[in-house]
Write an enzyme that holds these catalytic residues in place. Structure first.
Site, PDB file in Angstrom:
ATOM      1  N   GLU A   1      51.672  54.662  27.549  1.00 61.85           N
ATOM      2  CA  GLU A   1      52.886  55.592  27.744  1.00 61.85           C
ATOM      3  C   GLU A   1      53.898  55.312  26.906  1.00 61.85           C
ATOM      4  OE1 GLU A   1      55.859  56.975  31.418  1.00 61.85           O
ATOM      5  OE2 GLU A   1      55.174  55.140  31.191  1.00 61.85           O
TER       6      GLU A   1
ATOM      7  N   ASP B   1      52.625  50.544  30.619  1.00 63.30           N
ATOM      8  CA  ASP B   1      53.542  51.325  31.036  1.00 63.30           C
ATOM      9  C   ASP B   1      54.522  51.416  30.076  1.00 63.30           C
ATOM     10  OD1 ASP B   1      55.065  52.971  33.038  1.00 63.30           O
ATOM     11  OD2 ASP B   1      56.350  51.009  33.010  1.00 63.30           O
TER      12      ASP B   1
END
Length: 626
Positions: A308, A273
């Site tokens: 990401e 993330d």
């Protein structure tokens, strides 16, 4: 796989947490460089007993002793503060309570046949465990695996499951990154989910958060302040120390966390993330070191790591030697350009795409990233790196995900923002373009259920969370006044969480059955016609162009020298004077082209062609400029 084989697989030397030894005892280790004393808390009669742990070098404390699996334990710091194990494999209650002893070798794995799947086959289904099913558990997902396999997806991507405070959370407020949250089930329940997925040919990926800890339930600052640094800052507060004094142990903590999920839970990959919020001036940085550690640990097993990264950092996706460590990155550019086309929205980061969304979408189709070093007004800096030479499969496309739905004020899904014709066109483009597609749970049947932001950080933080959410949207015209902001759901209200739960009965309604059938048809086509041709295909063999008002066309040279061509009219008005390729039509939306050379509004057509049959003409001229 037998229990003994599973035991051997789980025997990597993880320096953190409680490890069961060969003689049945347990080794407890805690890195507490700021503590004077550390004691192990174990049950004793109707109370607890504290046993001093021996100090070791570099701030470590250790103890070996006997205990039964499932025993609750904790650490007492300086004879005062009792804390859970930061590497707890399971919690008795919530993040503040004691940890539980888990023997990872006790689970009898039965997926010895499983060899993974190549990345080219990836069709990802992102889901939130707590809202995917009425049960809100790992078991609730397991019960739906047949429907997911029948849909045609090949991989589940679980939003973070690490133990978070309270009863409900997206997962990005995790406090104990090794412990599956008890609300979702036990570690064995998660293993049964993975095993069931493998039995049906499905990979399982896990979203992990290495850029921050949640604001509640993490006690590291009390006895290991070197986990954090004031040299860097993140949107969530103190940055994790990846490059200062003591960072060697901090880096090892997260690297072993990645290995833990892949090894003990047989995960097929991880999604890291917001790596743009990981601050690290080291060389190599933690992203590179973690990826290399995974590659060394699993030299023969397909492990897929995804990022990401809103910086569009293409260098993480470049192969090292004969192997690519990071398989792909979520492609926000693809989503943003297409979202502007479908909805007309131009606020926030969509402003960077508002002037030329079709042209930027065309660049995404051909090159992966739209921003490869160009100036971003929204970010106030140049954004991106050149993506030349990367595989076409290095860019994960999506129309919706948890961020792009849930970070809207009301958690609106795309089905409520654009016309059905526009959403259908975007769906065809997503699922038949070479880039690996990602679906967000319920998208396959056109669910209109919202997915708003929700959390349960307790009464002390709830007002701050609510006010912060309102401030976030105050700059948007619809929420400039108090009345507008009052309509925004309260993240701490249990009703907000309940509103996000999927309604599986929708699938049986006529409109939703049609959307489900469309997704099944397109994914079957992808698997049959495209997947066998994707290995080794790079963006070097792709070109794309924007023509007319809403026309976009692209072509990709596939592995067997066949050319994949798409022609799309992403506009509410027909496109005229269009000559389509003469190869095999793979798929076309209904009544896409007329005999007069017109192309219908929101029409999309894909073709498989020999190179000499792949030409597209607009008014007799190639839109590619040659």
């Amino acid at each position: 796989m037998t229990a003994q084989e599973g035991k051997a697989m789980c025997r990597h030397d993880m320096p953190f947490g409680a490890q069961r030894l060969e003689d049945g005892r347990w080794r407890f280790r805690l890195w507490a460089p700021a503590a004077g004393t550390v004691e192990l808390q174990l049950p004793h009669g109707t109370g607890v007993r504290y046993t001093p742990m021996r100090p070791e070098t570099e701030g470590w404390f250790a103890l070996e002793t006997g205990a039964a699996p499932g025993t609750a334990y904790a650490y007492r710091i300086n004879r005062d503060l009792v804390v859970p194990d930061p590497a707890s494999r399971a919690q008795l209650d919530d993040v503040h309570g004691p940890s539980l002893l888990v023997d990872p070798a006790a689970f009898a794995w039965e997926d010895g046949h499983w060899r993974g799947r190549p990345w080219e086959e990836a069709v990802i289904y992102e889901l939130h465990t707590g809202t995917f099913s009425s049960e809100g558990t790992f078991g609730g997902i397991t019960a739906r695996l047949d429907q997911l396999a029948g849909l045609g997806v090949t991989a589940l991507e679980l939003m973070p499951v690490a133990d978070f405070p309270g009863e409900r959370d997206w997962g990005y407020n995790g406090a104990l990154p090794f412990a599956p949250d008890r609300r979702y089930g036990t570690p064995d329940d998660l293993k049964r989910l993975v095993q069931g997925a493998h039995r049906r040919g499905l990979m399982v990926f896990l979203d992990v958060v290495y850029n921050h800890f949640g604001p509640v339930g993490n006690y590291l600052s009390h006895y290991a302040p070197a986990f954090f640094t004031d040299r860097h800052h993140t949107p969530w507060g103190a940055a994790i120390n990846f490059d200062g004094p003591g960072s060697r142990t901090v880096r090892a903590f997260f690297i072993h966390n990645a290995l833990y999920w892949l090894e003990e839970f047989h995960m097929d990959g991880l999604r890291l993330d917001a790596v743009h919020a990981i601050c690290d001036d080291s060389d190599p940085d933690i992203i590179e070191e973690l990826g290399a550690a995974v590659a060394r640990r699993f030299p023969h097993r397909p492990i897929h790591l995804m990022l990401e990264d809103d910086r569009n950092s293409a260098h993480y996706l470049v192969p090292e030697g004969s192997r690519r460590i990071y398989a792909a990155q979520w492609n926000d550019d693809f989503h943003h350009a297409l979202h502007v086309i479908l909805t007309g929205e131009a606020e926030g980061y969509y402003g960077d795409f508002a002037d030329d969304p079709h042209g930027l979408l065309a660049r995404c189709l051909a090159e992966g990233f739209a921003f490869q070093g160009a100036w971003s007004v929204y970010h106030g800096r140049r954004r991106g790196e050149p993506s030349a030479g990367l595989p076409v499969t290095a860019f994960i496309g999506f129309l919706q995900n948890h961020d792009q739905v849930g970070n809207r004020a009301f958690g609106d899904r795309l089905a409520t923002l654009a016309t059905p014709e526009a959403v259908r066109a975007a769906t065809v483009l997503l699922l038949l373009a070479p880039a690996p597609p990602l679906l967000f749970m319920g998208q396959e049947w056109g669910s209109r259920r919202p997915f708003p932001f929700f959390c349960d950080l307790g009464p002390d933080l709830a007002p701050q969370v609510r006010e912060g959410r309102l401030r976030e949207f105050a700059r948007f015209p619809d929420f400039a006044d108090a009345a507008g902001r009052a309509r925004i759901p309260d993240p701490s209200d249990p009703a907000t969480f309940r509103s996000a739960r999927l309604d599986w009965r929708e699938r049986e309604q006529e409109t939703h059955r049609a959307w489900l059938a469309l997704h099944r048809e397109l994914l079957a086509l992808r698997q049959r016609e495209l997947v066998p041709r994707l290995a080794g295909v790079t963006v070097e063999g792709a070109v794309a162009a924007h023509f007319g008002k809403g026309g976009v066309t692209a072509r990709w040279r596939l592995a067997d020298r066949i050319v994949l061509v798409v022609v799309a009219n992403l506009d509410a008005e027909p496109a005229a004077h269009l000559r389509l390729p003469t190869g095999k039509q793979l798929y076309a939306t209904p009544a896409a082209s007329g005999p007069d050379g017109s192309f219908a509004p929101w029409a999309v057509a894909f073709f498989l062609c020999a190179p000499h049959d792949a030409e597209v003409a607009v008014d007799g001229t190639s839109p590619f400029g040659h």
